[in-house]
Design a protein around this motif. Sequence first.
Motif, PDB file in Angstrom:
ATOM      1  N   ALA A   8       0.832  -1.210   0.000  1.00  0.00           N
ATOM      2  CA  ALA A   8       0.000   0.000   0.000  1.00  0.00           C
ATOM      3  C   ALA A   8       0.865   1.259   0.000  1.00  0.00           C
ATOM      4  N   PHE A   9       1.964   1.225   0.725  1.00  0.00           N
ATOM      5  CA  PHE A   9       2.869   2.382   0.758  1.00  0.00           C
ATOM      6  C   PHE A   9       3.681   2.476  -0.530  1.00  0.00           C
ATOM      7  N   ILE A  10       4.078   1.337  -1.062  1.00  0.00           N
ATOM      8  CA  ILE A  10       4.869   1.306  -2.293  1.00  0.00           C
ATOM      9  C   ILE A  10       4.041   1.803  -3.483  1.00  0.00           C
ATOM     10  N   ASP A  11       2.767   1.392  -3.540  1.00  0.00           N
ATOM     11  CA  ASP A  11       1.902   1.753  -4.665  1.00  0.00           C
ATOM     12  C   ASP A  11       1.082   3.017  -4.421  1.00  0.00           C
ATOM     13  N   GLU A  12       1.407   3.761  -3.369  1.00  0.00           N
ATOM     14  CA  GLU A  12       0.777   5.046  -3.052  1.00  0.00           C
ATOM     15  C   GLU A  12      -0.737   4.933  -2.889  1.00  0.00           C
ATOM     16  N   TYR A  13      -1.172   3.904  -2.181  1.00  0.00           N
ATOM     17  CA  TYR A  13      -2.589   3.683  -1.910  1.00  0.00           C
ATOM     18  C   TYR A  13      -3.153   4.843  -1.085  1.00  0.00           C
ATOM     19  N   THR A  14      -4.366   5.272  -1.417  1.00  0.00           N
ATOM     20  CA  THR A  14      -5.034   6.319  -0.640  1.00  0.00           C
ATOM     21  C   THR A  14      -6.473   5.899  -0.351  1.00  0.00           C
ATOM     22  N   THR A  15      -6.992   6.386   0.765  1.00  0.00           N
ATOM     23  CA  THR A  15      -8.369   6.117   1.163  1.00  0.00           C
ATOM     24  C   THR A  15      -8.829   7.219   2.106  1.00  0.00           C
ATOM     25  N   ASP A  16     -10.127   7.390   2.195  1.00  0.00           N
ATOM     26  CA  ASP A  16     -10.699   8.327   3.157  1.00  0.00           C
ATOM     27  C   ASP A  16     -10.977   7.642   4.492  1.00  0.00           C
ATOM     28  N   GLU A  17     -10.821   6.334   4.533  1.00  0.00           N
ATOM     29  CA  GLU A  17     -11.033   5.561   5.760  1.00  0.00           C
ATOM     30  C   GLU A  17      -9.878   5.776   6.739  1.00  0.00           C
ATOM     31  N   GLN A  18     -10.117   5.464   8.007  1.00  0.00           N
ATOM     32  CA  GLN A  18      -9.019   5.457   8.971  1.00  0.00           C
ATOM     33  C   GLN A  18      -8.078   4.323   8.596  1.00  0.00           C
ATOM     34  N   ILE A  19      -6.781   4.514   8.857  1.00  0.00           N
ATOM     35  CA  ILE A  19      -5.807   3.492   8.490  1.00  0.00           C
ATOM     36  C   ILE A  19      -4.969   3.087   9.699  1.00  0.00           C
ATOM     37  N   ALA A  20      -4.456   1.857   9.601  1.00  0.00           N
ATOM     38  CA  ALA A  20      -3.591   1.308  10.633  1.00  0.00           C
ATOM     39  C   ALA A  20      -2.574   0.409   9.962  1.00  0.00           C
ATOM     40  N   THR A  21      -1.507   0.110  10.670  1.00  0.00           N
ATOM     41  CA  THR A  21      -0.504  -0.851  10.221  1.00  0.00           C
ATOM     42  C   THR A  21       0.277  -1.300  11.445  1.00  0.00           C
ATOM     43  N   ILE A  22       1.377  -2.000  11.216  1.00  0.00           N
ATOM     44  CA  ILE A  22       2.225  -2.465  12.314  1.00  0.00           C
ATOM     45  C   ILE A  22       3.635  -1.922  12.118  1.00  0.00           C
ATOM     46  N   PRO A  23       4.428  -1.835  13.192  1.00  0.00           N
ATOM     47  CA  PRO A  23       5.788  -1.297  13.065  1.00  0.00           C
ATOM     48  C   PRO A  23       6.675  -2.084  12.094  1.00  0.00           C
ATOM     49  N   MET A  24       6.456  -3.389  11.967  1.00  0.00           N
ATOM     50  CA  MET A  24       7.301  -4.225  11.101  1.00  0.00           C
ATOM     51  C   MET A  24       7.203  -3.821   9.630  1.00  0.00           C
ATOM     52  N   VAL A  25       6.090  -3.207   9.229  1.00  0.00           N
ATOM     53  CA  VAL A  25       5.938  -2.767   7.839  1.00  0.00           C
ATOM     54  C   VAL A  25       6.982  -1.701   7.518  1.00  0.00           C
ATOM     55  N   ARG A  26       7.226  -0.799   8.441  1.00  0.00           N
ATOM     56  CA  ARG A  26       8.202   0.283   8.205  1.00  0.00           C
ATOM     57  C   ARG A  26       9.572  -0.285   7.889  1.00  0.00           C
ATOM     58  N   GLU A  27       9.924  -1.405   8.520  1.00  0.00           N
ATOM     59  CA  GLU A  27      11.230  -2.039   8.292  1.00  0.00           C
ATOM     60  C   GLU A  27      11.375  -2.560   6.866  1.00  0.00           C
ATOM     61  N   GLU A  28      10.274  -2.815   6.190  1.00  0.00           N
ATOM     62  CA  GLU A  28      10.307  -3.331   4.817  1.00  0.00           C
ATOM     63  C   GLU A  28      10.387  -2.230   3.761  1.00  0.00           C
ATOM     64  N   LEU A  29      10.212  -0.993   4.168  1.00  0.00           N
ATOM     65  CA  LEU A  29      10.092   0.109   3.208  1.00  0.00           C
ATOM     66  C   LEU A  29      11.386   0.897   3.066  1.00  0.00           C
ATOM     67  N   GLU A  30      11.618   1.360   1.838  1.00  0.00           N
ATOM     68  CA  GLU A  30      12.785   2.195   1.548  1.00  0.00           C
ATOM     69  C   GLU A  30      12.336   3.445   0.802  1.00  0.00           C
ATOM     70  N   ASP A  31      13.180   4.426   0.789  1.00  0.00           N
ATOM     71  CA  ASP A  31      13.000   5.649  -0.001  1.00  0.00           C
ATOM     72  C   ASP A  31      11.613   6.272   0.177  1.00  0.00           C
ATOM     73  N   GLU A  32      10.944   6.570  -0.964  1.00  0.00           N
ATOM     74  CA  GLU A  32       9.679   7.283  -0.923  1.00  0.00           C
ATOM     75  C   GLU A  32       8.596   6.539  -0.148  1.00  0.00           C
TER      76      GLU A  32
END
Length: 151
Positions: A8-32
């Motif tokens: 969702a972060f890689i593909d620039e997903y957007t929504t008007d809904e409330q969002i949540a995730t877990i800290p481990m997702v941040r570890e998988e992400l780079e750059d933008e």
Amino acid sequence: MHVLDSSAFIDEYTTDEQIATIPMVREELEDEAGYRFDALEGSGMRIHIPDPETVDQIERAARETGDAEALSRTDVRLLATAFELDATLVTDDYAMQNVAEKLDVGVEVIAQDGIDERRDWTFQCQGCGRVFDENHDRCEICGSGLERKRP
């Protein structure tokens, strides 16, 4: 509420809904994608850590569908978060979608087609050909490795 996988972060997903995730997702992400995570966290995205009992429940469901080996620790915890928050899981991962379907967790896909049906995988011995409902390290009959097969 929507629970976001790294895709969702890689593909620039957007929504008007409330969002949540877990800290481990941040570890998988780079750059933008990592910057998007940080920006959304700063603007109110909920960071959730699922209960260990729920994680165990998700792992059992993944073993029942045959998807346990295909799921990462992060995947299991994202599923647990969506389950606990009664939220929609946002992911393109087919194994996560399959387990979510078993648990009656809603799924929204991003860049891929979603699954058409839930599958309970079988495992076939590469030596003697015996088929098992659950994955094992080795065949109980001949000791050869097992391969996941579409039922």
